[in-house]
Design an enzyme around this catalytic site. Structure first.
Site, PDB file in Angstrom:
ATOM      1  N   THR A   6       0.825  -1.209   0.000  1.00  0.00           N
ATOM      2  CA  THR A   6       0.000   0.000   0.000  1.00  0.00           C
ATOM      3  C   THR A   6       0.862   1.262   0.000  1.00  0.00           C
ATOM      4  O   THR A   6       2.068   1.211   0.228  1.00  0.00           O
ATOM      5  CB  THR A   6      -0.919   0.051   1.236  1.00  0.00           C
ATOM      6  OG1 THR A   6      -0.106   0.249   2.397  1.00  0.00           O
ATOM      7  CG2 THR A   6      -1.715  -1.223   1.389  1.00  0.00           C
ATOM      8  N   CYS A   7       0.198   2.387  -0.219  1.00  0.00           N
ATOM      9  CA  CYS A   7       0.870   3.688  -0.229  1.00  0.00           C
ATOM     10  C   CYS A   7       0.953   4.286   1.164  1.00  0.00           C
ATOM     11  O   CYS A   7       0.977   5.505   1.306  1.00  0.00           O
ATOM     12  CB  CYS A   7       0.116   4.647  -1.145  1.00  0.00           C
ATOM     13  SG  CYS A   7       0.292   4.193  -2.854  1.00  0.00           S
ATOM     14  N   ASP A   8       0.953   3.440   2.188  1.00  0.00           N
ATOM     15  CA  ASP A   8       1.038   3.943   3.565  1.00  0.00           C
ATOM     16  C   ASP A   8       2.427   3.660   4.123  1.00  0.00           C
ATOM     17  O   ASP A   8       2.896   2.527   4.041  1.00  0.00           O
ATOM     18  CB  ASP A   8      -0.031   3.253   4.417  1.00  0.00           C
ATOM     19  CG  ASP A   8      -0.199   3.929   5.758  1.00  0.00           C
ATOM     20  OD1 ASP A   8       0.814   4.054   6.493  1.00  0.00           O
ATOM     21  OD2 ASP A   8      -1.319   4.353   6.081  1.00  0.00           O
ATOM     22  N   ASN A  54      -6.637   1.243  -0.270  1.00  0.00           N
ATOM     23  CA  ASN A  54      -5.919   1.319  -1.559  1.00  0.00           C
ATOM     24  C   ASN A  54      -6.593   0.466  -2.636  1.00  0.00           C
ATOM     25  O   ASN A  54      -5.986   0.146  -3.654  1.00  0.00           O
ATOM     26  CB  ASN A  54      -4.461   0.848  -1.432  1.00  0.00           C
ATOM     27  CG  ASN A  54      -3.525   1.876  -0.835  1.00  0.00           C
ATOM     28  OD1 ASN A  54      -2.344   1.900  -1.139  1.00  0.00           O
ATOM     29  ND2 ASN A  54      -4.014   2.748   0.027  1.00  0.00           N
TER      30      ASN A  54
END
Ligand code: PLP
Length: 375
Positions: A322-324, A365
């Site tokens: 994910t983009c975390d 996401n």
């Protein structure tokens, strides 16, 4: 990984990420615990993995169940469990949930406060109640902190009040923390519980049950003591403190029953390096938000296997897709994976049958929750 899971993965090559869980292994774990601790009744902690296939198998074997919420109570009933075999073990329950469980025939509830005890008296009159005491969680990789349980003194006060409120003061419980690798915490907790049994008996309240909680560990990356070691330590402590007046004993294993029955199959999305740093970053299609929540603080250290095992390895950091920025599994813990590993390869994450599927987020996401195959 059991041979059955290996065969399933080879034959079906299911889309990743997915959990493949061998329900026969659940049964083996249940039987192993029952053999090791024949005097204790086993209440499976449903939250570890509430899949109907697991609940049905365990209900068929005569297991009892520890439910954390009304939905779990209902899942146990749907799986064929008798209401009398279900303990509503969460000390924090909505009044409506207590009433619904009581109406369904559940008659055993945990609490650790005066306020919850009063709720039980109102919404589950006449039920068996047990008070959870606060114990040391040292030695646990996944401690349960100070959120649950109360002091011995307060527990004594509450158990003395339970009878007057029309409830049955049944016993005491504790939880030494999950993935507990030391037997000492059980021994110390049993000593504390026994002290309170004596005090209450002197006050005319005769408790009948000790709930030893869960905590029994699973082998992840590191070896852990076998279940016999815990069983021997528990029985020695029970005998030392209670002599021939052994109370009913309950255990509430979650991780031990389901953990090593499952394997997550994942795909490597990317392997890369940041400049000249020798550490490779390995990004998988499952991470913290896909169900591997117990890597929080790098607490639970999973074991990874690949088709390249046996070849040369190098240091890696392992992260999710994910983009975390928090979606990192291991950065500080030294992990090594084969140098040959590349994007598109499959990676198996061992012993992920407990505390994975239910932690998976809903479409963060855009990723779908973890697929599950029970075989
Ligand atoms: C989570 C929990 C368990 C199960 O713990 P494990 O460490 O998975 O065995 C048992 N009892 C209670 C009250 C729990 O909250």
């Amino acid at each position: 990984m059991t041979p059955k899971i290996a065969r399933y993965l080879a034959v079906h090559q299911p889309a990743t990420p997915c959990l493949v869980l061998d329900v026969d292994r659940v049964e083996e774990n249940f039987r192993a615990l029952r053999t090791a601790l024949p005097l204790a009744r086993v209440y499976y902690a449903v939250k570890a993995n509430p899949a109907p296939q697991i609940l049905e198998r365990l209900a068929g074997l005569g297991s009892s169940f520890d439910a954390a919420g009304i939905e779990e109570v209902e899942a146990c009933l749907a799986a064929g469990a008798a209401a009398r075999s279900i303990s509503f073990g969460n000390t924090i329950k909505k009044a409506s949930a207590i009433a619904r469980a009581h109406a369904a025939g559940v008659d055993m509830f945990a609490f650790d406060s005066a306020e919850e005890l009063e709720k039980l008296a109102r919404h589950a009159p006449g039920s068996r109640v047990y008070c959870r005491i606060l114990v040391e969680n040292a030695g646990a990789d996944w401690p349960l902190s100070r959120k649950f349980g109360t002091t011995l003194e307060h527990a004594g006060e509450l158990m003395r009040r339970a009878g007057a409120l029309g409830l049955d003061p049944y016993g005491l419980s504790f939880h030494v923390g999950s993935q507990q690798t030391s037997t000492a915490s059980y021994e110390a907790a049993i000593g504390r519980v026994a002290m309170l049994f004596t005090d209450l008996r002197d006050a005319g309240v005769n408790l009948r049950m000790v709930n030893l909680g869960g905590g029994f560990p699973v082998r992840y990356r590191d070896e852990v003591p076998g279940i016999d070691r815990f069983a021997d330590a528990i029985m020695a402590a029970m005998t030392e403190h209670f002599g021939n007046a052994l109370p009913e004993m309950l255990v509430e294993p979650g991780r031990f029953i389901a953990g090593d029955a499952g394997v997550v199959s994942a795909e490597v999305v990317l392997v890369c390096r940041k400049g000249s740093d020798p550490v490779r970053w390995v990004y998988l299609d499952i991470g913290r938000f896909g169900g591997l929540a117990e890597t929080e603080g790098e607490a639970i250290k999973y074991r990874f296997t690949t088709a390249h095992d046996g070849g040369a390895t190098g240091p890696v950091a392992i992260a999710g897709p994910t983009c975390d920025g928090a979606d990192i599994l291991y950065e500080r813990t030294p992990y090594r994976l084969p140098l040959a590993l590349q994007s598109g390869d499959r990676v198996e994450i061992q012993a992920t049958g407990a505390y994975v599927t239910t932690y998976a987020s809903q479409r963060f996401n855009g990723f779908a929750p973890l697929a599950e195959h029970y075989i």
